[in-house]
Design an enzyme around this catalytic site. Structure first.
Site, PDB file in Angstrom:
ATOM      1  N   GLU A  72       0.804  -1.224   0.000  1.00  0.00           N
ATOM      2  CA  GLU A  72       0.000   0.000   0.000  1.00  0.00           C
ATOM      3  C   GLU A  72       0.838   1.275   0.000  1.00  0.00           C
ATOM      4  O   GLU A  72       0.297   2.364   0.093  1.00  0.00           O
ATOM      5  CB  GLU A  72      -0.936   0.068   1.230  1.00  0.00           C
ATOM      6  N   GLY A  73       2.159   1.173  -0.044  1.00  0.00           N
ATOM      7  CA  GLY A  73       3.002   2.354   0.115  1.00  0.00           C
ATOM      8  C   GLY A  73       3.171   2.751   1.564  1.00  0.00           C
ATOM      9  O   GLY A  73       3.668   3.847   1.852  1.00  0.00           O
TER      10      GLY A  73
END
Length: 342
Positions: free
Chosen positions: A306-307
């Site tokens: 998801e970063g």
């Protein structure tokens, strides 16, 4: 899509025109740093971070006014081999969770004042199962890379990259095995949390893919299209456009670094503008970072994707810049420096 959608030959030509680091801006940052009310080098890597920002923004006074996390989401046909603990529909469901603000990355971005954009890449049509055939045709792969190139707004001044895609740690591990060789099992982790049987299926799928494509794995772009995914291709494009637009890039974990590794294999200088936000607990990410020459800012045993790790490191990067910009100089604060101490 624009005329940027071209075959691989045009992509290779684009890579040859990348701008280089702005050394004059770095020297000005170093000169200011020597005047700040602290011993030389006392802020350690925080000082290096500001120099990195200056080098790739080409600004003697770097700024972080519009940081952004960009998440690219894609689905993978190799999921049919039972390589994931979750079905492919979870990719769409998690994209919906991002949109509604319910994911971990939403909370991190909100806390740190970071923008978030999510890019869906034909989630209803997974790539082909790369144990049986190439994941993408060349034109499709080139178009997806170009999509990533076009996705990033030039107003962004710091870009953190993330991904979402059930099955994409299998793709990433296959990319690493193709690029770096060695025991395949070294590159294979549990991804979303597969059990022992799932891990065996994952290893078998990667072995089958490498056998099938073995005559085409000398070229990193061919590796990308044969065993990669749409989100990995788009991430490559985002890394490239950030370089062209002089936006420093923060890499996230195992899958994002697979995109960086492909560019690095084409030319190690292709990712000079990138910094590693964290070291993931997934697979051999620490080994990958050493190959890429990236020392991670954080090591929190995260493997969420998801970063999330890259986004968390933006807080550290902001703090580094705030110290550089906001600290008084010896003269301004009336503090004796090393040359004029009492």
């Amino acid at each position: 899509m624009s005329t940027l959608i071209k075959p691989f030959d045009d992509i290779r030509q684009m890579l040859e025109t990348f701008p280089t680091a702005a050394q004059a801006a770095v020297e000005e940052v170093k000169a200011r740093d020597r005047l700040l009310t602290k011993p030389a080098g006392a802020l350690g890597r925080l000082e290096e971070i500001v120099e990195w920002l200056a080098a790739w923004q080409d600004r003697a006074a770097p700024q972080i006014d519009r940081p952004m996390v960009a998440i690219f989401a894609g689905n993978h046909g190799v999921v049919n081999q039972g390589v994931s603990a979750f079905p492919a529909i979870v990719t769409q469901q998690m994209v919906g969770n991002f949109t509604s603000g319910g994911a971990a990355i939403n909370q991190i971005c909100k806390t740190l004042g970071v923008g978030l954009k999510v890019f869906e890449l034909a989630l209803e049509k997974p790539t082909r199962d790369f144990t049986l055939e190439p994941a993408m045709e060349e034109r499709e792969a080139a178009a997806t890379l170009a999509y990533g190139f076009e996705a990033i707004d030039g107003g962004v001044d710091l870009l953190a990259l993330g991904e979402m895609g059930i099955g994409n740690t299998t793709s990433a591990a296959t990319i690493y095995a193709a690029l770096y060789g060695g025991e395949i099992s070294h590159w294979v982790g549990r991804g979303t949390g597969v059990d022992d049987a799932g891990l065996k299926r994952k290893l078998a799928a990667i072995e089958a893919a490498l056998r099938l494509h073995k005559d085409h794995l000398k070229d990193p772009l061919e590796i990308m299209r044969r065993v990669g995914g749409r989100e990995i291709a788009a991430l490559m494009g985002a890394i490239c456009v950030a370089r062209v637009k002089r936006i420093p890039v923060v890499l996230d974990g195992y899958v994002v670094c697979a995109a960086a590794a492909l560019l690095h294999a084409l030319n190690p200088h292709n990712i000079d503008h990138c910094i590693a936000g964290h070291q993931s607990a997934e697979g051999a990410h620490g080994h990958v970072l050493k190959i890429l020459g990236k020392n991670p800012l954080l090591q929190l045993n995260m493997r969420l994707g998801e970063g999330s790790g890259a986004a968390l490191s933006i807080g550290l990067i902001k703090s580094a810049l705030a110290c550089h910009q906001g600290m008084a100089t010896f003269e301004g604060a009336g503090v004796a420096d090393q040359d004029h101490n009492a």
